[in-house]
Design an enzyme around this catalytic site. Structure first.
Site, mmCIF file in Angstrom:
data_model
loop_
_atom_site.group_PDB
_atom_site.id
_atom_site.type_symbol
_atom_site.label_atom_id
_atom_site.label_comp_id
_atom_site.label_asym_id
_atom_site.label_seq_id
_atom_site.Cartn_x
_atom_site.Cartn_y
_atom_site.Cartn_z
ATOM 1 N N HIS A 170 0.109 3.817 -2.789
ATOM 2 C CA HIS A 170 0.746 2.749 -3.567
ATOM 3 C C HIS A 170 2.218 2.630 -3.203
ATOM 4 O O HIS A 170 2.899 3.630 -2.948
ATOM 5 C CB HIS A 170 0.566 2.977 -5.072
ATOM 6 C CG HIS A 170 1.166 4.235 -5.620
ATOM 7 N ND1 HIS A 170 2.502 4.340 -5.963
ATOM 8 C CD2 HIS A 170 0.618 5.442 -5.908
ATOM 9 C CE1 HIS A 170 2.748 5.541 -6.441
ATOM 10 N NE2 HIS A 170 1.621 6.238 -6.410
ATOM 11 N N ASP A 218 4.604 1.139 -5.162
ATOM 12 C CA ASP A 218 5.535 1.128 -6.279
ATOM 13 C C ASP A 218 5.972 2.537 -6.654
ATOM 14 O O ASP A 218 5.264 3.517 -6.414
ATOM 15 C CB ASP A 218 4.945 0.406 -7.490
ATOM 16 C CG ASP A 218 3.655 1.031 -7.995
ATOM 17 O OD1 ASP A 218 2.782 1.356 -7.170
ATOM 18 O OD2 ASP A 218 3.510 1.192 -9.230
ATOM 19 N N ASP A 268 5.939 10.610 -3.911
ATOM 20 C CA ASP A 268 5.031 9.771 -4.700
ATOM 21 C C ASP A 268 5.375 8.301 -4.513
ATOM 22 O O ASP A 268 6.060 7.714 -5.335
ATOM 23 C CB ASP A 268 5.131 10.172 -6.172
ATOM 24 C CG ASP A 268 4.136 9.443 -7.065
ATOM 25 O OD1 ASP A 268 3.113 8.960 -6.550
ATOM 26 O OD2 ASP A 268 4.390 9.355 -8.276
ATOM 27 N N GLU A 282 0.515 0.809 -9.243
ATOM 28 C CA GLU A 282 -0.238 2.017 -9.591
ATOM 29 C C GLU A 282 0.385 2.684 -10.804
ATOM 30 O O GLU A 282 -0.325 3.208 -11.676
ATOM 31 C CB GLU A 282 -0.257 2.981 -8.399
ATOM 32 C CG GLU A 282 -1.186 4.177 -8.569
ATOM 33 C CD GLU A 282 -0.549 5.379 -9.228
ATOM 34 O OE1 GLU A 282 -1.277 6.333 -9.566
ATOM 35 O OE2 GLU A 282 0.690 5.389 -9.438
ATOM 36 N N GLU A 283 1.713 2.668 -10.876
ATOM 37 C CA GLU A 283 2.400 3.316 -11.984
ATOM 38 C C GLU A 283 2.227 2.550 -13.294
ATOM 39 O O GLU A 283 2.617 3.049 -14.351
ATOM 40 C CB GLU A 283 3.893 3.471 -11.657
ATOM 41 C CG GLU A 283 4.194 4.267 -10.390
ATOM 42 C CD GLU A 283 3.857 5.749 -10.491
ATOM 43 O OE1 GLU A 283 3.387 6.172 -11.559
ATOM 44 O OE2 GLU A 283 4.062 6.468 -9.501
ATOM 45 N N GLU A 291 -2.009 10.780 -2.598
ATOM 46 C CA GLU A 291 -1.109 11.284 -3.639
ATOM 47 C C GLU A 291 -0.716 12.724 -3.312
ATOM 48 O O GLU A 291 -1.443 13.446 -2.630
ATOM 49 C CB GLU A 291 -1.802 11.231 -5.006
ATOM 50 C CG GLU A 291 -2.064 9.842 -5.538
ATOM 51 C CD GLU A 291 -0.856 9.230 -6.228
ATOM 52 O OE1 GLU A 291 0.232 9.840 -6.205
ATOM 53 O OE2 GLU A 291 -0.998 8.119 -6.783
ATOM 54 N N HIS A 337 8.334 11.663 -9.970
ATOM 55 C CA HIS A 337 9.004 11.022 -11.105
ATOM 56 C C HIS A 337 10.297 11.716 -11.524
ATOM 57 O O HIS A 337 10.946 11.287 -12.473
ATOM 58 C CB HIS A 337 8.074 10.932 -12.329
ATOM 59 C CG HIS A 337 6.810 10.171 -12.083
ATOM 60 N ND1 HIS A 337 5.905 9.892 -13.091
ATOM 61 C CD2 HIS A 337 6.285 9.632 -10.954
ATOM 62 C CE1 HIS A 337 4.877 9.224 -12.586
ATOM 63 N NE2 HIS A 337 5.091 9.056 -11.283
#
Length: 397
Positions: free
Chosen positions: A77, A79, A109, A141-142, A169, A364
């Site tokens: 992903h 984003d 990520d 995705e987030e 991931e 994150h």
């Protein structure tokens, strides 16, 4: 063909370019997709972008090798989560290299995986692949894996579907064969206000919300004690957790509204929507009648914010054995966090695993990083995969 000198540096450069696009989920990923599209075109690869309605975000799909053979999807992903309020040592959208690591938002990520895949493209196009490699780059995705669904629909309708999906991931290159499903939900309770001295004439939304919260807690305890259990997970059972709450205006006013959020992480064999129906049923039969006896307009609404699908790939599937051999380790795990792999598996019908460079522990966080050693391991994995697809294809087909 083996990894050429400078391949890791090529990967770092590509990851740096991708990090330079601040594709926080609330913002477009369009410029990143245009960059990737132009890059692939320079290597003779056409791609398809499936846009959202206002063409600000999209999913990218590209194929290297024959299109008439079931292939392997390498999926990531585009984003990333916001950096708001985080204390970064340097600009989060400018790659920084130090201490055997690269730093930047999305480094692990998961622009790290995407960048490694893209940097491998020149070598892939020089191979005589018997089985194609598909590159998939998704969005949102987030936000609960919402953006990839248009691509999933496209894959589900293909006359020749891919045989395997690897979602990159960050797993420290360990093979993940299962993850929980579930979602995030909102409960809104509407009651009737009054001065606190007249409490019996009112419907206290916070108090009735507390009753519903207690029921949700009881469901979580039910699964913790009664199962089902899968001890390959670090948390072996499904969980329900109330995570936010707001309501009330003053200490001497009975509140007429309350809202709380809760999270469900369910094992793949547990139907999260059935749990939601139990919560709604309890609200409608055990709580609302008492509220409406005082205020007929009282209401309880339970609604999803985002929902995601669990993944359950059998450990003895030959695709799992195949990936383990390529990564050079014989173990596997299941994880509590969600990924797009559940959708590729359940909605598109493609056998899926999760395996990528970096640790989920870094995702994150401020100063998110990816170890250079992880880049080397992922590059080696892709090289072995390409060699297999050039020499013998997929052994279970």
């Amino acid at each position: 063909m083996t990894i050429v000198d400078g391949a890791v540096d090529d990967s770092i450069a590509m990851i740096g370019d991708l990090i330079g696009f601040p594709t926080v989920s609330r913002d477009p990923n369009r410029d990143l997709l245009f960059y990737v599209e132009a890059y692939l075109a320079r290597h003779g690869i056409a791609c398809d972008i499936i846009w959202n309605d206002d063409r600000t975000k999209g999913n990218l799909w590209a194929t290297i090798g024959p299109a008439d053979v079931p292939g392997v999807i390498l999926s990531g992903h585009s984003d990333v989560v916001p950096v708001d309020g985080q204390a970064w040592t340097s600009d989060p959208f400018v790659l920084r290299r130090a201490h055997g690591r690269i730093y930047g938002r999305g480094a692990c990520d998961m622009k790290g995986f995407i960048g490694i895949v893209l940097a491998a493209v020149p070598g892939l196009v020089r191979r005589n692949l018997k089985v194609p490699i598909h590159i998939a780059i998704s969005y949102d995705e987030e936000f609960g894996c919402t953006g990839v669904r248009s691509l999933i629909d496209r894959i589900a309708g293909m006359p020749i579907k891919p045989a395997l999906c690897i979602v990159g991931e960050p797993t420290s290159m360990q093979v993940v064969i299962g993850h929980k499903g579930g979602g995030m939900y909102r409960a809104t309770i509407a009651g009737k206000s009054a001065h606190s001295s007249l409490a019996p004439t009112a419907v206290n939304a916070i108090e009735y919300a507390a009753e519903l919260i207690a029921f949700i807690k009881s469901l979580s305890c039910e699964h913790a004690h009664g199962g089902p259990h899968d001890h390959v997970y670090d948390i072996s059972h499904s969980t329900l957790s109330v995570t936010t709450i707001s309501g009330g205006t003053a200490l001497n006013i009975i509140p007429n509204s309350c809202e709380f959020g809760f999270d469900i992480r369910s094992l793949p064999e547990v139907d999260a929507r059935a749990l939601i129906e139990r919560i709604r049923g309890h609200a409608e039969t055990m709580i609302l009648p008492r509220m409406r006896a005082i205020a007929p307009e009282a209401e309880i609404i339970v609604e999803p914010i985002v929902e995601f699908v669990g993944l359950s790939t059998q450990a003895d599937h030959p695709a799992v054995t195949f990936i383990k051999r390529l990564v050079g380790r014989n173990d596997h795990v299941k994880v509590a966090y969600g990924t797009e792999a559940g959708l590729f598996s359940n909605s598109a019908g493609v056998v899926s695993v999760v395996c990528g460079p970096g640790s989920i522990e870094q995702a994150h966080k401020p100063d998110e990083y990816l170890d250079l050693a992880e880049i080397e391991r992922c590059r080696a994995f892709l090289d072995r995969l390409a060699g297999q697809l050039e020499d013998g294809g997929l052994p279970w087909l």
